[in-house]
Write an enzyme that holds these catalytic residues in place. Structure first.
Site, PDB file in Angstrom:
ATOM      1  N   ASP A 244     -26.439 -25.804  45.270  1.00 35.66           N
ATOM      2  CA  ASP A 244     -27.221 -24.982  44.332  1.00 35.66           C
ATOM      3  C   ASP A 244     -26.490 -23.657  44.139  1.00 35.66           C
ATOM      4  OD1 ASP A 244     -29.496 -23.760  42.845  1.00 35.66           O
ATOM      5  OD2 ASP A 244     -30.579 -25.504  43.621  1.00 35.66           O
ATOM      6  N   TYR A 356     -32.167 -28.405  24.798  1.00 32.79           N
ATOM      7  CA  TYR A 356     -32.462 -29.201  26.000  1.00 32.79           C
ATOM      8  C   TYR A 356     -32.439 -30.704  25.672  1.00 32.79           C
ATOM      9  CZ  TYR A 356     -35.154 -30.659  30.176  1.00 32.79           C
ATOM     10  OH  TYR A 356     -35.587 -31.259  31.337  1.00 32.79           O
ATOM     11  N   THR A 391     -43.567 -29.237  38.739  1.00 40.37           N
ATOM     12  CA  THR A 391     -42.574 -28.404  39.425  1.00 40.37           C
ATOM     13  C   THR A 391     -42.669 -26.979  38.875  1.00 40.37           C
ATOM     14  OG1 THR A 391     -40.820 -28.693  37.786  1.00 40.37           O
ATOM     15  CG2 THR A 391     -40.901 -30.321  39.558  1.00 40.37           C
TER      16      THR A 391
HETATM   17  N1  LIG Z   1     -39.961 -30.842  35.947  1.00 44.15           N
HETATM   18  C1  LIG Z   1     -40.025 -31.723  34.950  1.00 44.15           C
HETATM   19  O1  LIG Z   1     -41.114 -32.051  34.450  1.00 44.15           O
HETATM   20  C2  LIG Z   1     -38.775 -32.372  34.433  1.00 44.15           C
HETATM   21  C3  LIG Z   1     -38.925 -33.298  33.404  1.00 44.15           C
HETATM   22  C4  LIG Z   1     -37.797 -33.927  32.899  1.00 44.15           C
HETATM   23  C5  LIG Z   1     -36.556 -33.650  33.432  1.00 44.15           C
HETATM   24  N2  LIG Z   1     -36.432 -32.739  34.435  1.00 44.15           N
HETATM   25  C6  LIG Z   1     -35.070 -32.481  34.939  1.00 44.15           C
HETATM   26  O2  LIG Z   1     -35.051 -32.641  36.343  1.00 44.15           O
HETATM   27  C7  LIG Z   1     -34.115 -31.743  36.930  1.00 44.15           C
HETATM   28  C8  LIG Z   1     -34.792 -30.909  37.998  1.00 44.15           C
HETATM   29  O3  LIG Z   1     -35.914 -30.242  37.411  1.00 44.15           O
HETATM   30  P1  LIG Z   1     -36.868 -29.268  38.246  1.00 44.15           P
HETATM   31  O4  LIG Z   1     -38.157 -29.255  37.526  1.00 44.15           O
HETATM   32  O5  LIG Z   1     -36.823 -29.594  39.682  1.00 44.15           O
HETATM   33  O6  LIG Z   1     -36.124 -27.866  37.963  1.00 44.15           O
HETATM   34  P2  LIG Z   1     -36.086 -26.533  38.826  1.00 44.15           P
HETATM   35  O7  LIG Z   1     -35.861 -25.421  37.861  1.00 44.15           O
HETATM   36  O8  LIG Z   1     -37.285 -26.436  39.729  1.00 44.15           O
HETATM   37  O9  LIG Z   1     -34.777 -26.734  39.733  1.00 44.15           O
HETATM   38  C9  LIG Z   1     -33.498 -26.819  39.168  1.00 44.15           C
HETATM   39  C10 LIG Z   1     -32.484 -26.416  40.224  1.00 44.15           C
HETATM   40  O10 LIG Z   1     -31.178 -26.447  39.596  1.00 44.15           O
HETATM   41  C11 LIG Z   1     -30.461 -25.302  40.036  1.00 44.15           C
HETATM   42  N3  LIG Z   1     -29.430 -24.925  39.075  1.00 44.15           N
HETATM   43  C12 LIG Z   1     -29.627 -24.436  37.823  1.00 44.15           C
HETATM   44  N4  LIG Z   1     -28.450 -24.106  37.276  1.00 44.15           N
HETATM   45  C13 LIG Z   1     -27.486 -24.395  38.184  1.00 44.15           C
HETATM   46  C14 LIG Z   1     -26.077 -24.265  38.184  1.00 44.15           C
HETATM   47  N5  LIG Z   1     -25.414 -23.756  37.139  1.00 44.15           N
HETATM   48  N6  LIG Z   1     -25.388 -24.651  39.291  1.00 44.15           N
HETATM   49  C15 LIG Z   1     -26.050 -25.168  40.354  1.00 44.15           C
HETATM   50  N7  LIG Z   1     -27.393 -25.293  40.403  1.00 44.15           N
HETATM   51  C16 LIG Z   1     -28.114 -24.908  39.323  1.00 44.15           C
HETATM   52  C17 LIG Z   1     -31.544 -24.223  40.150  1.00 44.15           C
HETATM   53  O11 LIG Z   1     -31.119 -23.125  40.948  1.00 44.15           O
HETATM   54  C18 LIG Z   1     -32.710 -24.997  40.743  1.00 44.15           C
HETATM   55  O12 LIG Z   1     -32.686 -24.988  42.145  1.00 44.15           O
HETATM   56  C19 LIG Z   1     -33.559 -30.913  35.765  1.00 44.15           C
HETATM   57  O13 LIG Z   1     -32.355 -31.476  35.332  1.00 44.15           O
HETATM   58  C20 LIG Z   1     -34.619 -31.063  34.697  1.00 44.15           C
HETATM   59  O14 LIG Z   1     -34.107 -30.867  33.420  1.00 44.15           O
HETATM   60  C21 LIG Z   1     -37.510 -32.091  34.937  1.00 44.15           C
END
Ligand SMILES: NC(=O)c1ccc[n+]([C@@H]2O[C@H](COP(=O)([O-])OP(=O)(O)OC[C@H]3O[C@@H](n4cnc5c(N)ncnc54)[C@H](O)[C@@H]3O)[C@@H](O)[C@H]2O)c1
Length: 450
Positions: A244, A356, A391
């Site tokens: 991360d 996105y 989340t």
């Molecule tokens: N939460 C949802 O409903 C949902 C739905 C569809 C897809 N997603 C996808 O699932 C994945 C995780 O989502 P989440 O809700 O846990 O997000 P989140 O924001 O809670 O966590 C994302 C993590 O990625 C890390 N990150 C961001 N940019 C970074 C970088 N440049 N280098 C390294 N780490 C980096 C952040 O620090 C964070 O810890 C994402 O790809 C998101 O697009 C989430």
């Protein structure tokens, strides 16, 4: 963020009010608990064509209660509608249906079961991929399974799910992994999906630790879905490396220590990210999960170049560049599993998310295009497309949109990070090379893009 509506709808007053007003009535889904061994705790019903016998032979490893209906698999007890036990899992082999006339077998098999399902039951239909069949009528009958299964999934209640698996040539012997996932609470938030399986040379040797001896890297692992993926891969026996951004260092290191893994603080968009990763992974890698992702939502009229660039850089460009570098350097070993976290926004589109959705659709395209070129090394690459997951990312969505996101699905609720993590853990298994170049939705059969 907790979903208070589910608590309300499951209280005695709320249940009556929700019923009287015809509002969505989501149930609490059964999920996999630590220490559980059997995928199915209850009765499994098997029926239909030639694969039924094969499934009944492996079913004793899934459950103690095996029943058959309409056929006589040798190891099963006959199930009698109205007298047999309520069903926790159902498999119907429709792979030999070749004519429109034969489709009535679906109605005849499933109709008596509909009022005999337990809470959070899991149903599977097996078929043959229509595009592999020469006879147009047979292809049409097999394609009909898709409409039937997606519709029946929408009619199920009490947290039940249903998927259709098209079993390719040579994949018949590899059904145990998919059955363990799709017939158990591990797939609690997956429904209405159509999955294609092909042959795969590698197999799981110990179902209690299916990822033993495998090394996994998870990006964005400090919190949310990424943290849950790291925990689940570690639970299944993988050695985990959590990555991360530097500001997340303390959370990342605490989780890595708890999981007996290693932490790497790195911005995946840094110019030297690929070089740093290759240096830090001298012993190679078996599982690569591109989970790190960001949103910067604006309608296109208001979209700044910075918002556009940041989302495309993190969500799409970094997974492309890093995967290619890890492949070219040999860091990603033969039979590796690459999993890309996409989104149903990338399938359905979403207002305010042109950047996105473009990035997530791009990941699905990446998996589709790259998969055939990696077959000779036994490497699979897939996208997992979550719907609404509870989340920090979704906690920031305005209330009205958040409620709509939760309720507009067959299961009427948001998923948990664990639901996405279980899907990733299944795709990471050695035997899951049978599934490649596809997008698996973990969305409770969201109406968006369905
Ligand atoms: N939460 C949802 O409903 C949902 C739905 C569809 C897809 N997603 C996808 O699932 C994945 C995780 O989502 P989440 O809700 O846990 O997000 P989140 O924001 O809670 O966590 C994302 C993590 O990625 C890390 N990150 C961001 N940019 C970074 C970088 N440049 N280098 C390294 N780490 C980096 C952040 O620090 C964070 O810890 C994402 O790809 C998101 O697009 C989430």
């Amino acid at each position: 963020m907790s979903d208070r509506y589910i608590d309300f709808a499951n209280s005695s007053f709320g249940h009556r009010l929700v019923g009287a007003l015809g509002l969505p009535s989501p149930v609490r889904l059964e999920r996999w608990q630590a220490g559980r061994l059997r995928p199915i705790e209850g009765a499994l019903l098997i029926g239909g064509g030639p694969l039924a016998e094969r499934i009944s032979t492996l079913a004793s490893r899934l459950t103690d209660g095996i029943y058959s209906y309409g056929t006589e698999p040798s190891m099963a007890t006959a199930w009698i509608p109205g007298h047999g036990p309520k069903l926790k899992a159902v498999v119907f082999d429709a792979s030999d249906l070749q004519h429109t006339d034969q489709l009535k077998q679906l109605r005849e098999f499933f109709q008596p079961l509909m009022k005999n399902l337990e809470h959070s039951a899991h149903l599977l239909i097996l078929g043959r991929a229509p595009e592999t069949l020469r006879d147009p009528f047979a292809a049409s009958a097999q394609r009909a399974l898709e409409g039937f299964s997606r519709s029946l999934a929408k009619e199920l209640r009490s947290g039940a799910t249903l998927q259709l698996i098209y079993v390719g040539d040579g994949a018949e012997d590899q059904l145990e992994g998919p059955l363990r996932f799709f017939l158990s609470p591990k797939s609690a938030f997956v429904s209405g999906q159509v999955i294609r399986l092909s042959a795969c040379a590698t197999q799981v040797s110990d179902w209690t630790r299916p990822l033993a001896g495998r090394k996994a890297l998870v990006t964005g692992a400090a919190r949310g879905i990424g943290a849950s993926i790291a925990e689940t891969l570690a639970r299944d026996g993988a050695e985990v490396i959590l990555l991360d951004v530097p500001p997340a260092k303390s959370d990342l290191e605490a989780l890595a220590a708890r999981l007996g893994g290693r932490a790497i603080t790195l911005d995946i968009c840094a110019d030297d990210a690929a070089t740093q990763l290759i240096e830090q992974l001298p012993d190679g890698l078996d599982i690569l999960v591109h989970n790190a992702g960001i949103t910067r939502d604006k309608t296109l009229a208001n979209m700044t170049p910075e918002f556009w660039d940041a989302v495309l850089a993190v969500n799409l460009n970094a997974p492309q560049v890093l995967t290619k570098a890890l492949l070219d350097s040999g860091t990603l070993r033969d039979n590796a599993r690459v999993i890309l976290l996409a989104s149903i926004s990338g399938i359905a589109g979403n207002r305010g998310q042109t950047n996105y959705a473009a990035s997530k659709a791009g990941l699905i395209g990446l998996a589709q295009a790259w998969a055939p070129t990696l077959l000779d090394r036994g490497i699979s690459i897939n996208a997992v497309a979550p719907g609404f997951i509870e989340t920090q990312m979704t906690a920031h969505i305005p209330f009205g949109l958040r409620e709509a996101g939760r309720r507009m699905s067959s299961l009427g609720q948001g998923g948990l990070p664990q639901d996405v993590a279980e899907a990733v853990a299944w795709l990471a298994q050695p035997g899951s090379g049978a599934f490649t170049g596809q997008a698996l939705r973990v969305c409770g059969q969201s109406v968006l893009g369905a």
